[in-house]
Design a protein around this motif. Structure first.
Motif, PDB file in Angstrom:
ATOM      1  N   LYS A 244      39.749  54.316  32.426  1.00 60.36           N
ATOM      2  CA  LYS A 244      41.010  54.689  33.073  1.00 60.36           C
ATOM      3  C   LYS A 244      40.692  55.078  34.513  1.00 60.36           C
ATOM      4  O   LYS A 244      40.306  56.206  34.782  1.00 60.36           O
ATOM      5  CB  LYS A 244      41.657  55.873  32.346  1.00 60.36           C
ATOM      6  N   PRO A 245      40.842  54.145  35.453  1.00 57.13           N
ATOM      7  CA  PRO A 245      40.464  54.430  36.831  1.00 57.13           C
ATOM      8  C   PRO A 245      41.516  55.215  37.609  1.00 57.13           C
ATOM      9  O   PRO A 245      42.707  55.152  37.311  1.00 57.13           O
ATOM     10  CB  PRO A 245      40.302  53.030  37.426  1.00 57.13           C
ATOM     11  N   GLY A 246      41.039  55.933  38.601  1.00 55.36           N
ATOM     12  CA  GLY A 246      41.935  56.588  39.546  1.00 55.36           C
ATOM     13  C   GLY A 246      42.745  57.720  38.950  1.00 55.36           C
ATOM     14  O   GLY A 246      42.314  58.413  38.048  1.00 55.36           O
ATOM     15  N   LEU A 247      43.939  57.880  39.491  1.00 52.67           N
ATOM     16  CA  LEU A 247      44.789  59.011  39.127  1.00 52.67           C
ATOM     17  C   LEU A 247      45.700  58.732  37.943  1.00 52.67           C
ATOM     18  O   LEU A 247      46.540  59.556  37.606  1.00 52.67           O
ATOM     19  CB  LEU A 247      45.633  59.427  40.345  1.00 52.67           C
ATOM     20  N   ASP A 248      45.554  57.583  37.330  1.00 51.74           N
ATOM     21  CA  ASP A 248      46.360  57.205  36.175  1.00 51.74           C
ATOM     22  C   ASP A 248      46.135  58.205  35.039  1.00 51.74           C
ATOM     23  O   ASP A 248      45.027  58.340  34.542  1.00 51.74           O
ATOM     24  CB  ASP A 248      45.972  55.785  35.748  1.00 51.74           C
TER      25      ASP A 248
ATOM     26  N   GLY B  27      50.139  50.454  38.773  1.00 53.31           N
ATOM     27  CA  GLY B  27      50.514  49.414  39.728  1.00 53.31           C
ATOM     28  C   GLY B  27      49.434  49.146  40.764  1.00 53.31           C
ATOM     29  O   GLY B  27      49.607  48.297  41.625  1.00 53.31           O
ATOM     30  N   ALA B  28      48.316  49.854  40.665  1.00 55.51           N
ATOM     31  CA  ALA B  28      47.213  49.677  41.628  1.00 55.51           C
ATOM     32  C   ALA B  28      46.141  48.731  41.097  1.00 55.51           C
ATOM     33  O   ALA B  28      44.998  48.764  41.544  1.00 55.51           O
ATOM     34  CB  ALA B  28      46.603  51.037  41.958  1.00 55.51           C
ATOM     35  N   HIS B  29      46.508  47.861  40.170  1.00 56.22           N
ATOM     36  CA  HIS B  29      45.543  46.991  39.498  1.00 56.22           C
ATOM     37  C   HIS B  29      44.805  46.048  40.442  1.00 56.22           C
ATOM     38  O   HIS B  29      43.635  45.766  40.244  1.00 56.22           O
ATOM     39  CB  HIS B  29      46.218  46.209  38.371  1.00 56.22           C
TER      40      HIS B  29
ATOM     41  N   ASP C 285      27.863  44.387  44.678  1.00 54.28           N
ATOM     42  CA  ASP C 285      26.956  45.166  45.525  1.00 54.28           C
ATOM     43  C   ASP C 285      25.740  45.652  44.751  1.00 54.28           C
ATOM     44  O   ASP C 285      24.643  45.746  45.302  1.00 54.28           O
ATOM     45  CB  ASP C 285      27.671  46.383  46.125  1.00 54.28           C
ATOM     46  N   GLU C 286      25.932  45.964  43.474  1.00 54.88           N
ATOM     47  CA  GLU C 286      24.853  46.467  42.623  1.00 54.88           C
ATOM     48  C   GLU C 286      24.037  45.329  41.994  1.00 54.88           C
ATOM     49  O   GLU C 286      23.077  45.584  41.275  1.00 54.88           O
ATOM     50  CB  GLU C 286      25.423  47.362  41.514  1.00 54.88           C
ATOM     51  N   GLY C 287      24.441  44.089  42.243  1.00 54.81           N
ATOM     52  CA  GLY C 287      23.732  42.945  41.679  1.00 54.81           C
ATOM     53  C   GLY C 287      23.969  42.759  40.189  1.00 54.81           C
ATOM     54  O   GLY C 287      23.170  42.144  39.492  1.00 54.81           O
ATOM     55  N   ILE C 288      25.080  43.276  39.703  1.00 51.87           N
ATOM     56  CA  ILE C 288      25.410  43.177  38.276  1.00 51.87           C
ATOM     57  C   ILE C 288      26.353  41.999  38.082  1.00 51.87           C
ATOM     58  O   ILE C 288      27.495  42.033  38.518  1.00 51.87           O
ATOM     59  CB  ILE C 288      26.064  44.489  37.782  1.00 51.87           C
ATOM     60  N   GLU C 289      25.843  40.976  37.427  1.00 47.93           N
ATOM     61  CA  GLU C 289      26.652  39.764  37.270  1.00 47.93           C
ATOM     62  C   GLU C 289      26.892  39.391  35.823  1.00 47.93           C
ATOM     63  O   GLU C 289      27.572  38.413  35.548  1.00 47.93           O
ATOM     64  CB  GLU C 289      25.973  38.612  38.007  1.00 47.93           C
ATOM     65  N   ASP C 290      26.347  40.183  34.883  1.00 46.95           N
ATOM     66  CA  ASP C 290      26.468  39.812  33.479  1.00 46.95           C
ATOM     67  C   ASP C 290      27.530  40.611  32.728  1.00 46.95           C
ATOM     68  O   ASP C 290      27.691  40.450  31.531  1.00 46.95           O
ATOM     69  CB  ASP C 290      25.117  39.942  32.772  1.00 46.95           C
ATOM     70  N   MET C 291      28.268  41.470  33.434  1.00 48.58           N
ATOM     71  CA  MET C 291      29.362  42.206  32.809  1.00 48.58           C
ATOM     72  C   MET C 291      30.681  41.552  33.178  1.00 48.58           C
ATOM     73  O   MET C 291      30.919  41.265  34.338  1.00 48.58           O
ATOM     74  CB  MET C 291      29.378  43.666  33.280  1.00 48.58           C
ATOM     75  N   ARG C 292      31.499  41.336  32.168  1.00 47.02           N
ATOM     76  CA  ARG C 292      32.819  40.765  32.398  1.00 47.02           C
ATOM     77  C   ARG C 292      33.815  41.894  32.596  1.00 47.02           C
ATOM     78  O   ARG C 292      33.647  42.981  32.052  1.00 47.02           O
ATOM     79  CB  ARG C 292      33.234  39.908  31.202  1.00 47.02           C
ATOM     80  N   ILE C 293      34.863  41.614  33.343  1.00 44.45           N
ATOM     81  CA  ILE C 293      35.931  42.586  33.587  1.00 44.45           C
ATOM     82  C   ILE C 293      37.214  42.047  32.976  1.00 44.45           C
ATOM     83  O   ILE C 293      37.562  40.880  33.185  1.00 44.45           O
ATOM     84  CB  ILE C 293      36.156  42.812  35.096  1.00 44.45           C
ATOM     85  N   VAL C 294      37.898  42.907  32.240  1.00 46.03           N
ATOM     86  CA  VAL C 294      39.241  42.590  31.757  1.00 46.03           C
ATOM     87  C   VAL C 294      40.165  43.722  32.191  1.00 46.03           C
ATOM     88  O   VAL C 294      39.723  44.857  32.373  1.00 46.03           O
ATOM     89  CB  VAL C 294      39.295  42.377  30.227  1.00 46.03           C
ATOM     90  N   VAL C 295      41.425  43.399  32.373  1.00 45.43           N
ATOM     91  CA  VAL C 295      42.408  44.377  32.820  1.00 45.43           C
ATOM     92  C   VAL C 295      43.616  44.325  31.895  1.00 45.43           C
ATOM     93  O   VAL C 295      44.104  43.249  31.555  1.00 45.43           O
ATOM     94  CB  VAL C 295      42.846  44.093  34.280  1.00 45.43           C
TER      95      VAL C 295
ATOM     96  N   ASP D 168      50.733  38.596  39.228  1.00 47.32           N
ATOM     97  CA  ASP D 168      49.423  39.126  39.621  1.00 47.32           C
ATOM     98  C   ASP D 168      48.284  38.644  38.735  1.00 47.32           C
ATOM     99  O   ASP D 168      47.109  38.848  39.064  1.00 47.32           O
ATOM    100  CB  ASP D 168      49.453  40.660  39.634  1.00 47.32           C
ATOM    101  N   ILE D 169      48.592  38.017  37.619  1.00 51.43           N
ATOM    102  CA  ILE D 169      47.537  37.585  36.693  1.00 51.43           C
ATOM    103  C   ILE D 169      46.584  36.612  37.372  1.00 51.43           C
ATOM    104  O   ILE D 169      45.360  36.776  37.312  1.00 51.43           O
ATOM    105  CB  ILE D 169      48.144  36.997  35.398  1.00 51.43           C
ATOM    106  N   GLN D 170      47.101  35.588  38.038  1.00 54.69           N
ATOM    107  CA  GLN D 170      46.226  34.622  38.702  1.00 54.69           C
ATOM    108  C   GLN D 170      45.469  35.252  39.866  1.00 54.69           C
ATOM    109  O   GLN D 170      44.333  34.882  40.141  1.00 54.69           O
ATOM    110  CB  GLN D 170      47.012  33.390  39.159  1.00 54.69           C
ATOM    111  N   LYS D 171      46.079  36.212  40.555  1.00 54.44           N
ATOM    112  CA  LYS D 171      45.387  36.919  41.639  1.00 54.44           C
ATOM    113  C   LYS D 171      44.180  37.671  41.087  1.00 54.44           C
ATOM    114  O   LYS D 171      43.099  37.662  41.693  1.00 54.44           O
ATOM    115  CB  LYS D 171      46.329  37.898  42.347  1.00 54.44           C
ATOM    116  N   LEU D 172      44.361  38.328  39.952  1.00 56.08           N
ATOM    117  CA  LEU D 172      43.258  39.049  39.332  1.00 56.08           C
ATOM    118  C   LEU D 172      42.143  38.097  38.903  1.00 56.08           C
ATOM    119  O   LEU D 172      40.964  38.358  39.142  1.00 56.08           O
ATOM    120  CB  LEU D 172      43.758  39.859  38.131  1.00 56.08           C
TER     121      LEU D 172
END
Length: 130
Positions: free
Chosen positions: A12-16, A67-69, A82-92, A100-104
């Motif tokens: 849960k990022p940020g102030l959410d 709304g800050a997704h 920046d950390e050189g981490i390329e093997d972790m996937r991100i889902v939202v 916004d789905i295609q933008k993400l």
């Protein structure tokens, strides 16, 4: 064939401050056989990345209701790069407008689960990523 158990960080990022959905999805993922680490509320991008690395997760799942997704996701993509981490996937997941789905996805988010996505679809989507 024995398959490795999927490890996912639900963050849960940020102030959410709305975490009911994140807790419910965490339980559903656990019940589906995944190892789930729930970070709690108000996590910075740095905290999320640190936890993901320490826990050796396969997927970072962001639950965003504010709304800050777009900016949060871009910051996470940038930090991982920046950390050189390329093997972790991100889902939202969360309150994500269709536009916004295609933008993400264009910025590097592997999958998007807007409010109302059924648990089975989320579980199948996560399993398909690894």
């Amino acid at each position: 064939m024995d398959r490795k158990r999927l490890r996912i960080l639900v963050a849960k990022p940020g102030l959410d401050g709305h975490d009911r959905g994140a807790k419910i999805i965490s339980l559903a993922l656990r019940d589906a056989g995944m190892e789930v680490i729930y970070s709690g509320l108000h996590q910075s991008i740095e905290q999320i990345v640190s936890t993901a690395v320490q826990e050796s997760v396969d997927i970072i799942g962001l639950s965003i209701m504010t709304g800050a997704h777009l900016s949060i996701s871009q910051n996470l993509v940038n930090k991982l790069s920046d950390e050189g981490i390329e093997d972790m996937r991100i889902v939202v997941g969360g309150v994500i407008p269709k536009n916004d789905i295609q933008k993400l996805k264009a910025m590097g988010v592997a999958e998007v689960f807007p409010n109302g996505t059924k648990f089975d679809q989320i579980i199948d989507g996560l399993n398909a990523l690894v």
